[in-house]
Motif scaffolding. Sequence first.
Motif, PDB file in Angstrom:
ATOM      1  N   GLU A   1      -3.331   5.224   0.439  1.00  0.00           N
ATOM      2  CA  GLU A   1      -4.163   3.736   0.723  1.00  0.00           C
ATOM      3  C   GLU A   1      -4.231   2.857   1.497  1.00  0.00           C
ATOM      4  O   GLU A   1      -4.493   2.128   2.448  1.00  0.00           O
TER       5      GLU A   1
ATOM      6  N   LEU B   1       0.810  -1.348  -0.019  1.00  0.00           N
ATOM      7  CA  LEU B   1      -0.252  -0.142   0.072  1.00  0.00           C
ATOM      8  C   LEU B   1       0.861   0.918  -0.152  1.00  0.00           C
ATOM      9  O   LEU B   1       1.814   1.351   0.655  1.00  0.00           O
ATOM     10  N   ASP B   2       0.762   2.665  -0.706  1.00  0.00           N
ATOM     11  CA  ASP B   2       1.223   3.319  -0.690  1.00  0.00           C
ATOM     12  C   ASP B   2       0.122   4.784  -0.181  1.00  0.00           C
ATOM     13  O   ASP B   2      -0.196   5.232  -0.114  1.00  0.00           O
TER      14      ASP B   2
ATOM     15  N   ALA C   1      -7.746  -1.303   5.334  1.00  0.00           N
ATOM     16  CA  ALA C   1      -7.101  -1.633   4.345  1.00  0.00           C
ATOM     17  C   ALA C   1      -5.973  -1.775   5.267  1.00  0.00           C
ATOM     18  O   ALA C   1      -5.456  -3.078   4.919  1.00  0.00           O
TER      19      ALA C   1
END
Length: 380
Positions: A207, A201-202, A212
């Motif tokens: 993100e 994930l960035d 998440a």
Amino acid sequence: MAAAADAPAARRGPPDPIPVTVLTGFLGAGKTTLLNRLLGDPALADTAVLINEFGEIGLDHLFVREVTEGVVLLASGCLCCTVRGDLVTALEDLLRGRDNNRLPPFNRVIVETTGLADPAPILFTLMSHPYLVLRYRLDGVVTVIDAVNAQATLDAHPEAVKQAAVADRIVLTKTDLLTDAAARDAVTARLKRLAPAAPILDAAAGEADAPALLRAGLYDPARKIPDVARWLAEEAVAAPQAAHAHDPNRHDDRIQAFTLATEAAISASTLDMFLELLRATYGANLLRMKGIVKLAEDPERPIVLHGVQHLMHPPVRLDGWPDDDHRSRLVMIVRDLDPAVVRRLFSAFLGIPQIDTPDRAALTDNPLAPAGLPPAKERT
């Protein structure tokens, strides 16, 4: 009225285990920044936080958003070794404060480790303490990686490699400072080789939010059902790995992920002997193992396994198969161990004949030195 209201509570069973997320990552990767962002989410208002800072005086707690009396600083040493007793004490103290109403109720714990921590002993502690395993459950490992310095850090520090390899989620930070697309692709490819089942994930792209990163474990607390496919991510591990040049100076070339799978039901005694031999012979090389197994004694109710090095978490029996895939599947992340060795061992216990390989009887007659199964390479 009060007694009547309390009656249903008295009939309730033990409380659901509290999910614990381990937040790790090498020095300077941005763990505290990410933690501050997560704690700003109203959904995490009921989260207790344990922070470990290496050294005599801990500073990281000064930069963490206040969580009413739920932030505990572990400052007596590195969480992976000298303060494991402090970790147990802190988790027990949180439970006592919660149970005695001295602390506000919390429904999640985040443990932020020092950047120098080897995460395996931390997972070992969370999975082995007889009381903690009743009240807590490991939800997942979130590893923060500095995209700009990732290659150099992974080359120089074995701890960073292990932090990435055991991750359930990987968060890339500082990607906005990495203008070379090829360099970013190389970092991403390297991390996928280390932890093929972990989504990357960035953080800069937004993100890495709470939905998440959390609920990465076997059970989704919102739905109370097993999500084995997400937990194992077997398809990611089984996917062919892209060809890449091996640099002998890179520690991560010594770490591999692979899957053992079989349609056959496995007897409990066979499974126990396989796991015992695996632990006894190669436990130090087994960074992590996750799996679901179809037992011959009760094939419609599989068990879930979770292991770290020499420790296997007490198995959990499911009420039924979570999907249409009824195979036994064991996803393993190993260091300095040829997957072919483990595959031969597994096949031997399943009774699958192989050339120049001992059968199950030969293995159990001499469990500490199985013929035909070479020892793992010496670790440096």
